[in-house]
Design an enzyme around this catalytic site. Structure first.
Site, PDB file in Angstrom:
ATOM      1  N   SER A  68       5.293  -6.959   3.305  1.00  0.00           N
ATOM      2  CA  SER A  68       5.821  -7.327   4.624  1.00  0.00           C
ATOM      3  C   SER A  68       6.603  -8.648   4.546  1.00  0.00           C
ATOM      4  O   SER A  68       6.379  -9.463   3.644  1.00  0.00           O
ATOM      5  CB  SER A  68       4.664  -7.454   5.611  1.00  0.00           C
ATOM      6  OG  SER A  68       3.771  -8.448   5.161  1.00  0.00           O
TER       7      SER A  68
ATOM      8  N   GLU B  64       9.819  -3.701  12.829  1.00  0.00           N
ATOM      9  CA  GLU B  64       9.418  -2.587  11.971  1.00  0.00           C
ATOM     10  C   GLU B  64       8.082  -2.035  12.473  1.00  0.00           C
ATOM     11  O   GLU B  64       7.112  -2.778  12.602  1.00  0.00           O
ATOM     12  CB  GLU B  64       9.258  -3.089  10.533  1.00  0.00           C
ATOM     13  CG  GLU B  64       8.863  -2.004   9.562  1.00  0.00           C
ATOM     14  CD  GLU B  64       8.595  -2.538   8.160  1.00  0.00           C
ATOM     15  OE1 GLU B  64       7.899  -3.562   8.024  1.00  0.00           O
ATOM     16  OE2 GLU B  64       9.079  -1.915   7.203  1.00  0.00           O
TER      17      GLU B  64
ATOM     18  N   PHE C 234       0.814  -1.223   0.000  1.00  0.00           N
ATOM     19  CA  PHE C 234       0.000   0.000   0.000  1.00  0.00           C
ATOM     20  C   PHE C 234       0.842   1.264   0.000  1.00  0.00           C
ATOM     21  O   PHE C 234       0.363   2.329  -0.371  1.00  0.00           O
ATOM     22  CB  PHE C 234      -0.935   0.018   1.229  1.00  0.00           C
ATOM     23  CG  PHE C 234      -0.267   0.443   2.514  1.00  0.00           C
ATOM     24  CD1 PHE C 234      -0.115   1.785   2.815  1.00  0.00           C
ATOM     25  CD2 PHE C 234       0.252  -0.491   3.404  1.00  0.00           C
ATOM     26  CE1 PHE C 234       0.532   2.187   3.993  1.00  0.00           C
ATOM     27  CE2 PHE C 234       0.889  -0.105   4.567  1.00  0.00           C
ATOM     28  CZ  PHE C 234       1.039   1.245   4.855  1.00  0.00           C
TER      29      PHE C 234
ATOM     30  N   CYS D  80       9.515   1.833   3.629  1.00  0.00           N
ATOM     31  CA  CYS D  80      10.483   0.783   3.975  1.00  0.00           C
ATOM     32  C   CYS D  80      11.845   1.402   4.262  1.00  0.00           C
ATOM     33  O   CYS D  80      12.641   0.839   4.990  1.00  0.00           O
ATOM     34  CB  CYS D  80      10.586  -0.244   2.864  1.00  0.00           C
ATOM     35  SG  CYS D  80      11.172   0.453   1.324  1.00  0.00           S
TER      36      CYS D  80
ATOM     37  N   GLU E   4      -4.987  -3.670  -2.019  1.00  0.00           N
ATOM     38  CA  GLU E   4      -6.432  -3.391  -2.012  1.00  0.00           C
ATOM     39  C   GLU E   4      -6.758  -2.103  -1.247  1.00  0.00           C
ATOM     40  O   GLU E   4      -7.882  -1.631  -1.263  1.00  0.00           O
ATOM     41  CB  GLU E   4      -7.219  -4.587  -1.465  1.00  0.00           C
ATOM     42  CG  GLU E   4      -6.818  -5.102  -0.086  1.00  0.00           C
ATOM     43  CD  GLU E   4      -5.647  -6.096  -0.094  1.00  0.00           C
ATOM     44  OE1 GLU E   4      -4.623  -5.807  -0.745  1.00  0.00           O
ATOM     45  OE2 GLU E   4      -5.756  -7.128   0.594  1.00  0.00           O
ATOM     46  N   ARG E   5      -5.748  -1.527  -0.545  1.00  0.00           N
ATOM     47  CA  ARG E   5      -6.011  -0.306   0.212  1.00  0.00           C
ATOM     48  C   ARG E   5      -6.060   0.935  -0.691  1.00  0.00           C
ATOM     49  O   ARG E   5      -6.769   1.874  -0.435  1.00  0.00           O
ATOM     50  CB  ARG E   5      -4.937  -0.068   1.261  1.00  0.00           C
ATOM     51  CG  ARG E   5      -4.618  -1.307   2.050  1.00  0.00           C
ATOM     52  CD  ARG E   5      -4.397  -1.022   3.502  1.00  0.00           C
ATOM     53  NE  ARG E   5      -3.893  -2.203   4.170  1.00  0.00           N
ATOM     54  CZ  ARG E   5      -4.553  -3.343   4.304  1.00  0.00           C
ATOM     55  NH1 ARG E   5      -5.778  -3.463   3.834  1.00  0.00           N
ATOM     56  NH2 ARG E   5      -3.995  -4.371   4.914  1.00  0.00           N
TER      57      ARG E   5
ATOM     58  N   LYS F 173      -1.125  -6.897  -9.389  1.00  0.00           N
ATOM     59  CA  LYS F 173      -2.091  -7.075  -8.283  1.00  0.00           C
ATOM     60  C   LYS F 173      -1.700  -6.062  -7.216  1.00  0.00           C
ATOM     61  O   LYS F 173      -0.837  -6.309  -6.386  1.00  0.00           O
ATOM     62  CB  LYS F 173      -1.990  -8.511  -7.757  1.00  0.00           C
ATOM     63  CG  LYS F 173      -3.232  -9.054  -7.051  1.00  0.00           C
ATOM     64  CD  LYS F 173      -3.750  -8.208  -5.915  1.00  0.00           C
ATOM     65  CE  LYS F 173      -3.004  -8.359  -4.627  1.00  0.00           C
ATOM     66  NZ  LYS F 173      -3.423  -7.389  -3.598  1.00  0.00           N
TER      67      LYS F 173
HETATM   68  P1  NAD Z   1       1.507  -6.652   2.964  1.00  0.00           P
HETATM   69  O1  NAD Z   1       2.521  -7.723   3.006  1.00  0.00           O
HETATM   70  O2  NAD Z   1       0.371  -6.685   3.927  1.00  0.00           O
HETATM   71  O3  NAD Z   1       0.791  -6.621   1.514  1.00  0.00           O
HETATM   72  C1  NAD Z   1       1.558  -6.616   0.322  1.00  0.00           C
HETATM   73  C2  NAD Z   1       0.761  -7.322  -0.769  1.00  0.00           C
HETATM   74  O4  NAD Z   1       0.560  -8.691  -0.387  1.00  0.00           O
HETATM   75  C3  NAD Z   1      -0.607  -6.716  -1.028  1.00  0.00           C
HETATM   76  O5  NAD Z   1      -0.834  -6.665  -2.411  1.00  0.00           O
HETATM   77  C4  NAD Z   1      -1.551  -7.680  -0.321  1.00  0.00           C
HETATM   78  O6  NAD Z   1      -2.814  -7.762  -0.952  1.00  0.00           O
HETATM   79  C5  NAD Z   1      -0.819  -9.011  -0.429  1.00  0.00           C
HETATM   80  N1  NAD Z   1      -1.114  -9.897   0.714  1.00  0.00           N
HETATM   81  C6  NAD Z   1      -1.398  -9.512   1.991  1.00  0.00           C
HETATM   82  N2  NAD Z   1      -1.614 -10.602   2.771  1.00  0.00           N
HETATM   83  C7  NAD Z   1      -1.452 -11.676   1.969  1.00  0.00           C
HETATM   84  C8  NAD Z   1      -1.530 -13.079   2.205  1.00  0.00           C
HETATM   85  N3  NAD Z   1      -1.812 -13.584   3.399  1.00  0.00           N
HETATM   86  N4  NAD Z   1      -1.296 -13.918   1.172  1.00  0.00           N
HETATM   87  C9  NAD Z   1      -0.994 -13.419  -0.045  1.00  0.00           C
HETATM   88  N5  NAD Z   1      -0.909 -12.106  -0.319  1.00  0.00           N
HETATM   89  C10 NAD Z   1      -1.129 -11.238   0.674  1.00  0.00           C
HETATM   90  O7  NAD Z   1       2.302  -5.261   3.026  1.00  0.00           O
HETATM   91  P2  NAD Z   1       1.727  -3.784   3.149  1.00  0.00           P
HETATM   92  O8  NAD Z   1       1.222  -3.569   4.522  1.00  0.00           O
HETATM   93  O9  NAD Z   1       0.835  -3.475   1.997  1.00  0.00           O
HETATM   94  O10 NAD Z   1       3.079  -2.933   2.929  1.00  0.00           O
HETATM   95  C11 NAD Z   1       3.948  -2.584   3.957  1.00  0.00           C
HETATM   96  C12 NAD Z   1       5.176  -3.470   3.993  1.00  0.00           C
HETATM   97  O11 NAD Z   1       5.873  -3.409   2.760  1.00  0.00           O
HETATM   98  C13 NAD Z   1       6.188  -3.013   5.048  1.00  0.00           C
HETATM   99  O12 NAD Z   1       6.663  -4.153   5.751  1.00  0.00           O
HETATM  100  C14 NAD Z   1       7.298  -2.381   4.220  1.00  0.00           C
HETATM  101  O13 NAD Z   1       8.579  -2.381   4.815  1.00  0.00           O
HETATM  102  C15 NAD Z   1       7.274  -3.223   2.998  1.00  0.00           C
HETATM  103  N6  NAD Z   1       7.925  -2.525   1.896  1.00  0.00           N
HETATM  104  C16 NAD Z   1       9.151  -2.976   1.502  1.00  0.00           C
HETATM  105  C17 NAD Z   1       9.814  -2.325   0.478  1.00  0.00           C
HETATM  106  C18 NAD Z   1      11.163  -2.790   0.010  1.00  0.00           C
HETATM  107  O14 NAD Z   1      11.633  -2.294  -1.000  1.00  0.00           O
HETATM  108  N7  NAD Z   1      11.783  -3.732   0.682  1.00  0.00           N
HETATM  109  C19 NAD Z   1       9.214  -1.206  -0.136  1.00  0.00           C
HETATM  110  C20 NAD Z   1       7.957  -0.794   0.300  1.00  0.00           C
HETATM  111  C21 NAD Z   1       7.307  -1.468   1.317  1.00  0.00           C
END
Ligand code: NAD
Length: 430
Positions: A226, A382, A149, A281, A176-177, A173
């Site tokens: 994450s 984090e 998101f 991140c 969804e937020r 994909k």
């Molecule tokens: P998230 O892991 O909740 O969601 C990321 C994606 O995974 C979304 O599209 C979501 O729909 C999908 N998803 C969520 N739960 C799932 C499941 N159980 N099974 C399959 N798919 C699923 O992450 P978020 O809250 O949207 O984003 C924040 C995180 O992203 C933070 O931890 C941040 O550090 C990380 N991030 C990392 C970088 C990097 O370059 N390393 C960059 C930006 C964000």
């Protein structure tokens, strides 16, 4: 209430699964739309459209593909304000932060304009007796990206621009937020000349992600989000013989040396820790104060953190917007409660911030902890919110050890006037 769509084969398509997620306005706490959550069949349908469209796109010569990217850059600049406003309304970040989100993605698209050169292969004369070897870079076919998101413009562009410039089709994909900007990006790519079916947006949750992981026609998967989900994506993509890259969570340190320009360090920390409300991140969420600089650092930081103007992202005077959801707000507040329990000193407490007229928005003020220790969970985990921890160490060596010992410790910076110390620092960080 607005009902969002998928973007398949050049057309906005309503969801057919009957499942939806609410899209919130974090500034007001109101539901502003609903986004369809795709079924496996809907995802598979998008993949079959992509698989049909991709061979012709892969056969277009790289220069012509790069021209689509050039035009796309123009269109991003043309629509920058509209994109930033839409992004801010769903994510919550301020308009300058939202425009920065688009701009960072745009810079990756600019890089992709160089794809014709980057795609050149190699030739080895006499690799063996009578054997010459060519290597060529070829498109894989259909590829997919699953994005978080926090950067709904930049991260999709990190992924689809290189994939498409290399001749692949791409299924996005998004989170969804905040799904509206990804849909707008797909429209702009087609306006820039991309054939239908090469970039499609399938909105969804775990069901559509699992469909990506099992679909045989998807050859490569890129994920950012994450860490637990990154591991899940990595393992399951590999199990299904896909190429995969999966980037997870982070904790980034900024070392403040006693000789540094302290105002520079404080200003740097204010942007790095509280920019985008810490939902980055690469947020610098740990300041490592070396030697006896801690008291002065905390004193200057606390004044600025207390003065931070928090408000709706769309309000020009806001320096920091709300968090993305109520659940995330509760999680971040929970970490602040935890830090207090763990014995860190909460110097600035943003938990009770109330904004007149925006009582239901997901706001928290900047928070600042001092005397954070390395065994505390607020240091190890984090938080992904506007919470800055100051860890005090005696020496430069102690600072580098602290960072190297952290499970993440992935982004590090140093404020010092001593170039040699800067170089030593870079060489010591693993
Ligand atoms: P998230 O892991 O909740 O969601 C990321 C994606 O995974 C979304 O599209 C979501 O729909 C999908 N998803 C969520 N739960 C799932 C499941 N159980 N099974 C399959 N798919 C699923 O992450 P978020 O809250 O949207 O984003 C924040 C995180 O992203 C933070 O931890 C941040 O550090 C990380 N991030 C990392 C970088 C990097 O370059 N390393 C960059 C930006 C964000």
């Amino acid at each position: 209430m607005q009902e969002l769509t998928h973007y398949i084969d050049g057309t906005h398509i309503k969801g057919t699964s009957g499942r939806f997620a609410n899209v919130m306005n974090p500034a007001t706490g109101e539901i502003q739309g609903k986004v369809p959550l795709a079924s496996k069949d809907e995802l598979y349908n998008a993949v079959s459209v992509a698989a049909k469209a991709q061979p012709a796109w892969g056969a277009v010569n790289p220069q012509r593909r790069a021209r689509v990217m050039m035009k796309f850059v123009d269109l991003l600049n043309r629509d920058m304000q509209k994109l930033a406003e839409t992004l801010s309304r769903e994510h919550g970040k301020t308009i300058p932060d939202a425009a920065g989100d688009v701009q960072r993605g745009l810079e990756v698209v600019e890089y992709c304009i160089g794809a014709p050169h980057l795609l050149k292969g190699e030739y080895t004369d006499s690799a063996g007796p009578g054997i010459d070897m060519y290597s060529m870079r070829q498109a894989l076919g259909v590829t997919a990206g699953i994005t978080p998101f926090n950067f709904p413009a930049m991260i999709p562009m990190w992924m689809f621009a290189p994939a498409i410039a290399c001749g692949n089709a791409f299924i996005l994909k998004p989170s969804e937020r905040d799904p509206s900007v990804p849909l707008m990006l797909a429209e702009l790519m087609e306006e820039a000349g991309l054939p239908k079916g090469i970039l499609q947006v399938v909105n969804g949750d775990k069901e559509s992600v699992d469909a990506i992981l099992t679909n045989k026609d998807i050859k490569a998967v890129s994920f950012v989000g994450s860490t637990p989900i990154a591991k899940y994506i990595y393992e399951n993509s590999a199990k299904n013989e896909k190429r995969v890259q999966a980037l997870g969570g982070a904790k980034n340190h900024l070392v403040v040396m006693p000789d540094c320009d302290l105002d520079g360090a404080v200003n740097g920390l204010m942007g790095a820790a509280y920019g985008s409300a810490g939902e980055r991140c690469m947020a610098q969420s740990v300041a490592v104060a070396v030697g006896d600089i801690g008291d002065e650092l905390v004193s200057r930081l606390s004044k600025k953190a207390e003065a931070l103007k928090v408000g709706p992202g769309m309000d020009k005077s806001s320096e920091m917007g709300p968090l993305v959801t109520k659940e995330h707000l509760e999680k971040v507040k929970g970490y602040v409660d935890l830090g207090v329990k763990e014995g860190a000193k909460l110097v600035v407490d943003g938990r009770n911030l109330k904004l007149q007229g925006y009582e239901n928005g997901f706001y928290i003020g900047g928070c600042l902890f001092d005397h954070v220790k390395k065994d505390m969970r607020i240091y190890k985990e984090e938080i992904f919110g506007p919470v800055l921890s100051v860890v005090r160490v005696k020496t430069f060596e102690e600072a580098t050890k602290l960072i190297n010992d952290h499970e993440y410790g992935n982004g590090v910076s140093i404020y010092t006037r001593d170039g040699d110390a800067g170089r030593t620092f870079a060489s010591k960080i693993q």
